[in-house]
Write an enzyme that holds these catalytic residues in place. Structure first.
Site, short mmCIF file in Angstrom:
data_model
loop_
_atom_site.label_atom_id
_atom_site.label_comp_id
_atom_site.label_asym_id
_atom_site.label_seq_id
_atom_site.Cartn_x
_atom_site.Cartn_y
_atom_site.Cartn_z
NE ARG A 73 7.05 0.02 -1.97
CZ ARG A 73 7.96 -0.59 -1.24
NH1 ARG A 73 9.23 -0.53 -1.59
NH2 ARG A 73 7.62 -1.27 -0.16
CG HIS A 77 5.03 3.19 1.01
ND1 HIS A 77 5.45 2.19 1.86
CD2 HIS A 77 4.53 2.57 -0.09
CE1 HIS A 77 5.22 1.01 1.29
NE2 HIS A 77 4.68 1.23 0.10
CG ASN A 105 7.53 2.66 5.05
OD1 ASN A 105 6.79 2.44 4.09
ND2 ASN A 105 7.22 3.50 6.02
CG HIS A 201 0.55 -3.21 -8.68
ND1 HIS A 201 -0.23 -4.05 -7.92
CD2 HIS A 201 1.28 -2.47 -7.78
CE1 HIS A 201 0.00 -3.83 -6.64
NE2 HIS A 201 0.91 -2.87 -6.54
#
Length: 331
Positions: A73, A77, A105, A201
């Site tokens: 993840r 980001h 975040n 996911h």
């Protein structure tokens, strides 16, 4: 190390969910630079860089299996805001904001792990390996440690010298799929590659606040038995982040990179509306069905697209810097 499902999920938090709040879309392709990267970039300056990172990741993963999904993840980001330049790693300081201050975040994890790996690299090869390269290698190792295919990471990224919270425009979990597809396309990913990146996911989970509206105001796109179970777990009232329950995206294999996530999609048993739309949208439905039916294809393709992700908008040559500490700029 967590000992219950609830505590594990609290550590996972949203994980890759927020790589998917549409604000302003990019209107140009990702900046060039990936072609200049080279797997042998550190052959002279830090030949053991990749093995140092892999060894550290193996130890970290053994102590905390929730860390690997968090690092995947973290790469999303970073790379989808200003490119893969480690700008998300910069800590806010008095008079200086950073991407970490942006709402999407707030639940990122893994910063301490990146700092620990960077310290090991600095001890072996002072000033050689960028934080952007360290994060790209750590995310690659995270995929492998979760059972995904290993993949080559070309190196030579430089670290950015800007980190601005107002530039964090990541798609929200309640975004419409058409908006998410446009967002990914602006960064160089077609519909099939977007479906594969949604496959992040396969690991991790989401707080109920990301999908509670689907439980209390159902639109028929979630399996009703799952909806009732989740409503019992989540409750109907909004909660603060620190008390909001969380659920695994893929409860069958929440710590394995496999295609079980796509089976959840075709059975209307996924948490996020934007994910569920992919099972029926004309641009994505065939890809979802293919990966649901072809386990090996997804595992292979996920590593390929993760490799592409790690090359988005990189800085190279004399651009940026090689930070000595990932959480602050060089002075």
């Amino acid at each position: 190390m967590p000992t219950t499902t609830t505590s594990i999920l609290r550590r996972l938090l949203l994980l890759p969910v927020q790589f998917l709040a549409i604000t302003t879309l990019l209107t140009t392709p990702p900046p060039p630079g990936a072609d200049a990267l080279d797997a042998g970039y550190y052959a002279a300056t830090c030949p053991d860089a990749a093995s140092l990172v892999r060894g550290a990741m193996e130890r970290l993963h053994h102590n905390d299996p929730t860390l690997a999904p968090a690092l995947i993840r973290l790469l999303f980001h970073d790379c989808f805001v200003r490119g893969c330049d480690a700008s998300v790693l910069v800590s806010p300081a008095p008079g200086r904001a950073s991407e970490r201050a942006a709402v999407p975040n707030h639940t990122l994890r893994g910063f301490n792990a990146v700092d620990a790996v960077k310290r090991a690299l600095e001890a072996a090869c002072p000033g050689a390996v960028s934080c952007a390269d360290a994060l790209a290698l750590m995310a690659r190792d995270a995929v492998a440690l979760l059972g995904g295919d290993d993949y080559a990471v070309a190196l030579g990224r430089r670290d950015g010298t800007q980190s601005n919270p107002w530039e964090v425009d990541l798609p929200a979990p309640f975004s419409r799929l058409d908006d998410a597809l446009a967002y990914f396309a602006a960064r160089g990913f077609d519909a099939e590659e977007t479906v594969v990146l949604f496959g992040a996911h396969t690991v991790g989970g989401a707080h109920c606040g990301s999908f509670r509206y689907r439980l209390t105001d159902p639109n028929g796109t979630m399996d009703d038995a799952l909806r009732c179970d989740l409503l019992e777990t989540c409750g109907a009232a909004d909660q603060t982040l620190d008390t909001d329950p969380a659920n695994f995206f893929d409860p069958d294999t929440p710590f394995a990179v496999d295609n079980s996530y796509y089976a959840q999609l075709v059975s209307n048993r996924t948490l996020l509306q934007v994910d569920q739309e992919a099972a029926a949208h004309p641009a994505t439905a065939a890809h979802v069905a293919y990966y649901a039916a072809t386990p090996g294809a997804f595992v292979r393709r996920f590593s390929e697209v993760m490799a592409k992700l790690s090359n988005v908008g990189v800085l190279e040559g004399d651009a940026g810097q090689v930070r000595k500490v990932c959480s602050r700029y060089n002075t």
